[in-house]
Design a protein around this motif. Structure first.
Motif: not given
Length: 493
Positions: A11-33
């Motif tokens: 949910e918090l990732q979807s609130e990010l406005e910076d596309d570059a940040q969102r892309e990097k956070v997505d990869a991090m969330r995959v590993e945490v998951s």
């Protein structure tokens, strides 16, 4: 809690406005998951505790989550850009530790140190939560497995002697927590698998090491056909390299490594314990003989707890050991002796529960301010934070008929003096002309000038010490010790 954390991260990732940040956070969330489990959930505590804080932005909450995941909860920071940089540094560290080519490692180190805000302290925090340095695929918990050491990953040349050991992991083994480890040295009558069964049983019948959560390794440390323990430098080499490999391959708590052995393996436990007191948290010789070489080394026993087990009727073992154990006790070394009346050369499994009670209380001495040790072998020349290179030949004790040592041991002493002056002094007494000193903030104040003096030599160091990412990673790459991290190194030649 884990499912809730993953949902909130999304949910918090979807609130990010910076596309570059969102892309990097997505990869991090995959590993945490992928890696989220009972052992790793605690890393998200800072995030879960503050996720409902209305004063924090989505980026700040994500920064807490992802920085804590790789640095630990105590080092969490509410800054997403900082967390992204730390994850980039973690990626470079893993590349460095897995790269065999020294030129490539140099380039990786340059890339790592160029990342903004990443220095020695950050790297130190990252190390505790890195994945194993060597893949342990194929090793199942509770199943005894033979390991052939990869020489290059062990930090030695590819043409070095081959090293093998057997390992038994506890039933609930997880790479996301650390475990104490027993280094079990077999007797000449037995094989390494006997030691694994004695300590931990089998997968179908798990015994004490599996029940207590201990890793057990049993190195092939002697040449085939030996009838007694040989006291050779090669035995020490094989045990040391096996320990290094296990620390890189499995989640070993290096502060809680115990050396033990039965029979001639007990002889070896005496010898290797005296020779490497900085590696172990304790030593357990069972029906072992404190041989002639160890007479020269027994003062090294000051830095290591001992649990010695034997029987009244075990050959002439008690008579041979008595005066040396008495000497250690009079010196007030940490020695516990158990003698079974009317019993002889046995494995003494009845002592197993007391052994684990004792081992659970032991931890190694890490950064002593002062030590003095005896040396009799050329490859036993690193103690705690000091290595003395090129020790003169007269200190290398030979074995004549495996009984009488020829030559005299050499003494290596070192002391850190931190008085009220503006500098710290390290004083070294050693037969060597070349020394390497490893330093950590737990030992000295890096903000004070350091003077190093070698007694009898005009050579000395007089400067400020700077922590180095390269020193940290190279020492970790070679020794695989995550619990004792040195941040600086001085070479005196």
């Amino acid at each position: 809690e884990g499912e809730l954390a993953l949902a909130l991260l999304g949910e918090l990732q979807s609130e990010l406005e910076d596309d570059a940040q969102r892309e990097k956070v997505d990869a991090m969330r995959v590993e945490v998951s992928d890696k989220l489990n009972y052992e790793t959930l605690s890393r998200l505590r800072p995030f879960l505790q503050q996720v409902d804080d209305p004063t924090r932005s989505a980026a700040e909450k994500l920064g807490l989550a992802y920085s804590a995941w790789v640095l630990g909860p105590s080092a969490a920071v509410p800054t997403l850009d900082r967390a992204i940089n730390v994850w980039a540094a973690r990626f470079e560290i893993i590349r460095y530790l897995h790269t065999r080519n020294s030129v490539t490692r140099t380039q990786i180190l340059a890339d790592l140190t160029s990342i903004e805000g990443v220095g020695p302290e950050t790297v130190k925090n990252l190390i505790a939560f890195l994945p194993p340095l060597i893949d342990s695929g194929g090793v199942q918990p509770g199943v005894a497995t033979e390991i052939v050491v990869d020489q290059v990953m062990a930090g030695v040349s590819a043409d070095s002697p081959e090293v093998r050991y057997h390992v038994l992991l506890p039933s609930e083994y997880s790479r996301d927590r650390t475990y104490p480890m027993i280094v079990a040295l077999h007797s000449v009558e037995r094989d390494p698998q006997f030691e694994l069964r004695w300590w931990g049983g089998t997968q179908k019948k798990p015994l004490q090491s599996q029940r207590h959560g201990y890793i057990v390794i049993a190195p092939d440390y002697e040449q085939p056909g030996e009838k007694t323990y040989s006291y050779s430098p090669m035995c020490h080499y094989r045990v040391q390299i096996a320990i290094r490999d296990a620390r890189k391959r499995f989640s070993v708590n290096s502060d809680r490594v115990i050396v033990s052995g039965h029979g001639s393996g007990g002889d070896a436990a005496f010898d290797i314990g005296f020779s490497h007191p900085d590696v172990f948290a304790g030593a357990i010789p069972i029906t072992g003989v404190l041989g002639n070489v160890n007479i020269h080394l027994r003062d090294n026993g000051e830095y290591l707890p001992w649990f010695i087990v034997g029987g009244e009727l075990d050959r002439d073992t008690f008579d041979r050991n008595a005066r040396h154990i008495d000497y250690m006790m009079k010196k007030r070394y940490d020695v516990l002796l158990t003698e079974y009346i009317g019993r002889g050369y046995e494995s003494y499994y009845s002592e197993i529960h007391r052994l684990f009670e004792w081992m659970d209380m032991q931890t190694r001495l890490k950064f002593p301010q002062e030590f003095s040790v005896e040396v009799v072998r050329p490859n036993n020349n690193r103690f705690f934070w000091l290595k003395s290179h090129t020790i003169p030949n007269s200190s290398r004790v030979r074995q004549v008929g495996l009984r009488v040592p020829v030559g005299r041991p050499k003494t290596i002493s070192a002391k850190i003096l931190s008085g009220r002056t503006e500098y710290t002094t390290i004083s070294i007494t050693s037969p060597s002309r070349v020394h390497t000193i490893w330093l950590a903030p737990e030992m000295i104040d890096f903000d004070r000038r350091l003077q190093v003096r070698v007694v009898g030599s005009p050579r000395k160091f007089n400067d400020f010490v700077e922590a180095s990412v390269g020193t940290i990673l190279e020492d970790l790459r070679i020794r695989g010790d995550r619990q004792k991290i040195y941040q600086a190194k001085i070479v005196l030649n």
